[in-house]
Design an enzyme around this catalytic site. Structure first.
Site, PDB file in Angstrom:
ATOM      1  N   ASP A 117       0.825  -1.208   0.000  1.00  0.00           N
ATOM      2  CA  ASP A 117       0.000   0.000   0.000  1.00  0.00           C
ATOM      3  C   ASP A 117       0.860   1.259   0.000  1.00  0.00           C
ATOM      4  O   ASP A 117       0.663   2.162  -0.800  1.00  0.00           O
ATOM      5  CB  ASP A 117      -0.990   0.007   1.174  1.00  0.00           C
ATOM      6  CG  ASP A 117      -0.330  -0.250   2.538  1.00  0.00           C
ATOM      7  OD1 ASP A 117       0.899  -0.509   2.591  1.00  0.00           O
ATOM      8  OD2 ASP A 117      -1.049  -0.207   3.549  1.00  0.00           O
ATOM      9  N   ASP A 135       6.892   3.783   3.610  1.00  0.00           N
ATOM     10  CA  ASP A 135       7.117   4.934   4.481  1.00  0.00           C
ATOM     11  C   ASP A 135       8.589   4.914   4.889  1.00  0.00           C
ATOM     12  O   ASP A 135       9.446   5.318   4.105  1.00  0.00           O
ATOM     13  CB  ASP A 135       6.141   4.801   5.658  1.00  0.00           C
ATOM     14  CG  ASP A 135       6.135   5.995   6.581  1.00  0.00           C
ATOM     15  OD1 ASP A 135       6.318   7.121   6.103  1.00  0.00           O
ATOM     16  OD2 ASP A 135       5.941   5.809   7.801  1.00  0.00           O
ATOM     17  N   LYS A 179       6.438   7.473   0.084  1.00  0.00           N
ATOM     18  CA  LYS A 179       6.759   8.690   0.846  1.00  0.00           C
ATOM     19  C   LYS A 179       8.278   8.747   1.007  1.00  0.00           C
ATOM     20  O   LYS A 179       8.805   8.413   2.069  1.00  0.00           O
ATOM     21  CB  LYS A 179       6.146   8.559   2.250  1.00  0.00           C
ATOM     22  CG  LYS A 179       4.872   9.319   2.514  1.00  0.00           C
ATOM     23  CD  LYS A 179       4.639   9.390   4.026  1.00  0.00           C
ATOM     24  CE  LYS A 179       3.384   8.683   4.440  1.00  0.00           C
ATOM     25  NZ  LYS A 179       3.129   8.755   5.900  1.00  0.00           N
ATOM     26  N   VAL A 226      -1.907   9.362   5.118  1.00  0.00           N
ATOM     27  CA  VAL A 226      -2.971   9.109   4.140  1.00  0.00           C
ATOM     28  C   VAL A 226      -3.908   7.982   4.588  1.00  0.00           C
ATOM     29  O   VAL A 226      -3.504   7.077   5.321  1.00  0.00           O
ATOM     30  CB  VAL A 226      -2.390   8.787   2.740  1.00  0.00           C
ATOM     31  CG1 VAL A 226      -1.889  10.034   2.067  1.00  0.00           C
ATOM     32  CG2 VAL A 226      -1.295   7.748   2.823  1.00  0.00           C
TER      33      VAL A 226
HETATM   34  P1  5GP Z   1       7.255   1.321   7.040  1.00  0.00           P
HETATM   35  O1  5GP Z   1       7.827   0.053   7.572  1.00  0.00           O
HETATM   36  O2  5GP Z   1       7.563   1.590   5.593  1.00  0.00           O
HETATM   37  O3  5GP Z   1       7.597   2.508   7.897  1.00  0.00           O
HETATM   38  O4  5GP Z   1       5.699   1.200   7.258  1.00  0.00           O
HETATM   39  C1  5GP Z   1       4.858   0.769   6.269  1.00  0.00           C
HETATM   40  C2  5GP Z   1       3.482   0.572   6.848  1.00  0.00           C
HETATM   41  O5  5GP Z   1       3.107   1.637   7.748  1.00  0.00           O
HETATM   42  C3  5GP Z   1       2.495   0.635   5.711  1.00  0.00           C
HETATM   43  O6  5GP Z   1       2.334  -0.634   5.106  1.00  0.00           O
HETATM   44  C4  5GP Z   1       1.269   1.158   6.409  1.00  0.00           C
HETATM   45  O7  5GP Z   1       0.564   0.088   6.982  1.00  0.00           O
HETATM   46  C5  5GP Z   1       1.794   2.067   7.511  1.00  0.00           C
HETATM   47  N1  5GP Z   1       1.801   3.483   7.064  1.00  0.00           N
HETATM   48  C6  5GP Z   1       2.867   4.254   6.778  1.00  0.00           C
HETATM   49  N2  5GP Z   1       2.489   5.496   6.387  1.00  0.00           N
HETATM   50  C7  5GP Z   1       1.133   5.505   6.430  1.00  0.00           C
HETATM   51  C8  5GP Z   1       0.147   6.503   6.128  1.00  0.00           C
HETATM   52  O8  5GP Z   1       0.410   7.645   5.726  1.00  0.00           O
HETATM   53  N3  5GP Z   1      -1.149   6.130   6.283  1.00  0.00           N
HETATM   54  C9  5GP Z   1      -1.518   4.885   6.701  1.00  0.00           C
HETATM   55  N4  5GP Z   1      -2.828   4.644   6.827  1.00  0.00           N
HETATM   56  N5  5GP Z   1      -0.607   3.923   6.998  1.00  0.00           N
HETATM   57  C10 5GP Z   1       0.700   4.227   6.868  1.00  0.00           C
END
Ligand code: 5GP
Length: 176
Positions: free
Chosen positions: A101, A104, A132, A154
């Site tokens: 999805d 981040d 992002k 988001v």
């Molecule tokens: P990462 O390990 O890349 O930091 O985290 C990824 C996960 O964090 C994504 O799969 C999602 O579930 C959650 N996440 C990160 N940013 C957002 C955001 O802006 N909105 C939402 N709803 N979930 C996010």
């Protein structure tokens, strides 16, 4: 992290997202030149995007899901991924595409990719609805990106806040 429940403007409509999925589907068809692909959707956020992407790929396609969560993501770069639901199928020798999805910090995805690579697929690529890049900590890049966004929280189109908003047929964000 506490968020407001004030929903902002629409960032991407269903129409825009479907169009982008169709473009990416064509790109995937070209890149894999008729070879079968094995799509792995990450639960739960990627299911709506996964549905668009799988319809846009003309190749022979298998579909599977995984649920991963990373300990300490956001506060540490050494978060270890925990697999809460593993694959049903065998990916040995297959062309895996992880359908995400949002990327981040990249922590979850980096660990998930390594976890899947251990099973010796033929190839692994990543297709994410949103990216992002300003938040990235882990050294990881998606190969197919729907849309790049700034640092907003988001929601919609599969993405939640506290398990809500996943059903919105567009992408928006929470204010403040
Ligand atoms: P990462 O390990 O890349 O930091 O985290 C990824 C996960 O964090 C994504 O799969 C999602 O579930 C959650 N996440 C990160 N940013 C957002 C955001 O802006 N909105 C939402 N709803 N979930 C996010």
């Amino acid at each position: 992290m506490e968020k407001s429940n004030i929903v902002g403007n629409i960032l991407f409509t269903e129409e825009q997202i479907r169009q982008r999925a169709a473009e990416i589907g064509r790109q995937i068809a070209e890149d894999y030149a008729g070879e079968p692909v094995y799509l792995i959707g990450t639960l739960r956020g990627a299911v709506v995007w996964m549905a668009d992407i799988m319809k846009a790929i003309p190749n022979e396609t298998e579909v599977d899901f995984v649920m991963a969560s990373s300990y300490g993501s956001g506060t540490t770069t050494t978060g270890v991924v925990k697999i809460k639901k593993d694959l049903e199928g065998d990916i040995y020798g297959k062309n895996v595409i992880i359908i995400e999805d949002i990327v981040d910090t990249g922590t979850t995805l980096k660990h998930l990719k390594a976890y899947l690579a251990d099973r010796n697929p033929k190839s692994i690529r990543i297709c994410t609805l949103l990216d992002k890049p300003s938040r990235r900590i882990a050294d990881i890049q998606a190969d197919y990106i729907g849309f790049e966004i700034e640092n907003l929280f988001v929601i919609g189109y599969g993405l939640d806040y506290d398990q809500k908003y996943r059903n919105l047929p567009y992408i928006s964000y929470l204010e403040g």
